[in-house]
Design an enzyme around this catalytic site. Structure first.
Site, PDB file in Angstrom:
ATOM      1  N   SER A 140       0.627  -1.090  -0.032  1.00 26.51           N
ATOM      2  CA  SER A 140      -0.084   0.040   0.103  1.00 26.51           C
ATOM      3  C   SER A 140       1.004   1.094  -0.031  1.00 26.51           C
ATOM      4  O   SER A 140       1.759   1.512  -0.899  1.00 26.51           O
ATOM      5  CB  SER A 140      -0.819   0.025   1.284  1.00 26.51           C
ATOM      6  OG  SER A 140      -1.898   0.936   1.012  1.00 26.51           O
ATOM      7  N   GLU A 182      -9.930  -4.606  -5.755  1.00 23.36           N
ATOM      8  CA  GLU A 182      -9.504  -3.264  -4.991  1.00 23.36           C
ATOM      9  C   GLU A 182      -9.403  -2.145  -5.988  1.00 23.36           C
ATOM     10  O   GLU A 182      -9.117  -2.255  -7.087  1.00 23.36           O
ATOM     11  CB  GLU A 182      -8.038  -3.584  -4.544  1.00 23.36           C
ATOM     12  CG  GLU A 182      -6.938  -4.047  -5.087  1.00 23.36           C
ATOM     13  CD  GLU A 182      -5.708  -3.865  -4.236  1.00 23.36           C
ATOM     14  OE1 GLU A 182      -5.332  -2.931  -3.844  1.00 23.36           O
ATOM     15  OE2 GLU A 182      -4.998  -5.211  -4.167  1.00 23.36           O
ATOM     16  N   HIS A 207      -7.316  -5.539  -1.146  1.00 23.55           N
ATOM     17  CA  HIS A 207      -6.098  -4.804  -0.861  1.00 23.55           C
ATOM     18  C   HIS A 207      -5.358  -5.404   0.127  1.00 23.55           C
ATOM     19  O   HIS A 207      -5.667  -6.037   1.302  1.00 23.55           O
ATOM     20  CB  HIS A 207      -6.664  -3.292  -0.271  1.00 23.55           C
ATOM     21  CG  HIS A 207      -5.574  -2.401  -0.333  1.00 23.55           C
ATOM     22  ND1 HIS A 207      -4.790  -1.894  -1.320  1.00 23.55           N
ATOM     23  CD2 HIS A 207      -4.941  -1.682   0.953  1.00 23.55           C
ATOM     24  CE1 HIS A 207      -3.810  -1.119  -0.865  1.00 23.55           C
ATOM     25  NE2 HIS A 207      -3.896  -0.877   0.732  1.00 23.55           N
TER      26      HIS A 207
END
Length: 293
Positions: free
Chosen positions: A141, A235, A265
């Site tokens: 991320s 996602e 995610h």
């Protein structure tokens, strides 16, 4: 077909996310969801050029094969604690020591604090005498974006590139212009376009969202080492990974893009109970071992 554990995870995540409002609540929830590392994984605190960090090593980790790991959390949450189990799994799969960085978080420390800390961590490894050819950088991320930021800043500063980089569901466009922000909004249990936009705003604190060190999608990837990009098909950040792969390949970078059907995610970080997550970890380890034999 996805494992039954995936739907169980999605149900839990949706229930928890629905109760969260403030950044403080998000941080507390993230810490609450942390899994303990496997019993044989060793950890050792260290300060890496002023940044709190931790060496993580599973049995069989080679002393001279190192993964610098940047945790995710939208730049506002996440810690060594939330990712210790995952870093231990990376250590085991890659047969490498992992240096996890506890970089500064927004909004208390907005951009470029996290980038500065991440680059300091890479410099720390080089100052320890580790050869760049024996180092990989990885992150999920926001940590995936910081992985790329290290490559950009390091290259521009004349530092030698590491052997490889791994980006897991990287958050690399803080304008959030990917088409998947629309096409995946109904199946992503973690992010909505509005929620993820608030994270970007907290981190940028008024900075240009197209600044390459904040949004590495807009950087020139020329000279990057081989990249492994893993992303879930369910996602909103899916297109960030696809666009990154396209730009990197056009610049002559060796890229392996894996789009995992039905995955969410940073599904890899759920490897402690999600079979697909552990499969992805094994793939990460294989990739790193290919680049750092």
């Amino acid at each position: 077909m996805a494992s039954p554990q995936l739907q169980q995870a999605i149900d839990v995540i949706r229930a928890l996310v629905s109760k969260v409002g403030s950044i403080e609540e998000m941080r507390a929830l993230n810490e609450k969801m942390a899994l303990p590392p496997e019993p044989d994984v060793k950890k050792e605190p260290v300060v890496a050029n002023g940044v709190r960090a931790e060496w993580i090593a599973a049995p069989g980790a080679a002393a001279d094969r190192v993964v610098l790991y940047l945790h995710g959390g939208g730049y506002v949450m996440g810690s060594l604690n939330t990712h210790r189990d995952f870093m231990g799994r990376i250590s085991r799969a890659a047969q490498a020591r992992v240096l996890g960085l506890d970089y500064r978080l927004a909004p208390e420390h907005p951009f470029p604090a996290a980038v500065d800390d991440s680059v300091a961590g890479y410099r720390f490894l080089l100052e320890q005498g580790l050869r760049p050819a024996r180092i990989a950088i990885a992150g999920d991320s926001a940590g995936g974006a910081l992985t790329l930021a290290i490559l950009i800043a390091g290259r521009d500063a004349g530092l030698a590139m590491p052997a490889a980089a791994v980006c897991l569901s990287p958050m690399i466009d803080l304008e959030f212009l990917g088409e998947s922000m629309k096409t995946r909004k109904d199946v992503d249990p973690i992010f909505t376009p509005d929620a993820i936009g608030l994270l970007g705003t907290a981190y940028l604190a008024g900075a240009n969202p197209r600044t390459p060190l904040a949004s590495p999608l807009y950087a020139d990837p020329k000279g990057f080492p081989p990249l492994l990009i893993q992303v879930g098909d369910h996602e909103v950040l899916l297109d960030d990974s696809k666009r990154l792969a396209q730009r990197a390949r056009a610049a002559g970078v060796q890229v392996k893009l894996e789009v995992w059907p039905e995955m969410i995610h940073r599904f890899q970080t759920f490897a402690g109970f999600l079979p697909e997550g552990q499969q992805a970890v094994e793939g990460i380890g294989k990739f790193i071992l290919e680049q750092i034999p």
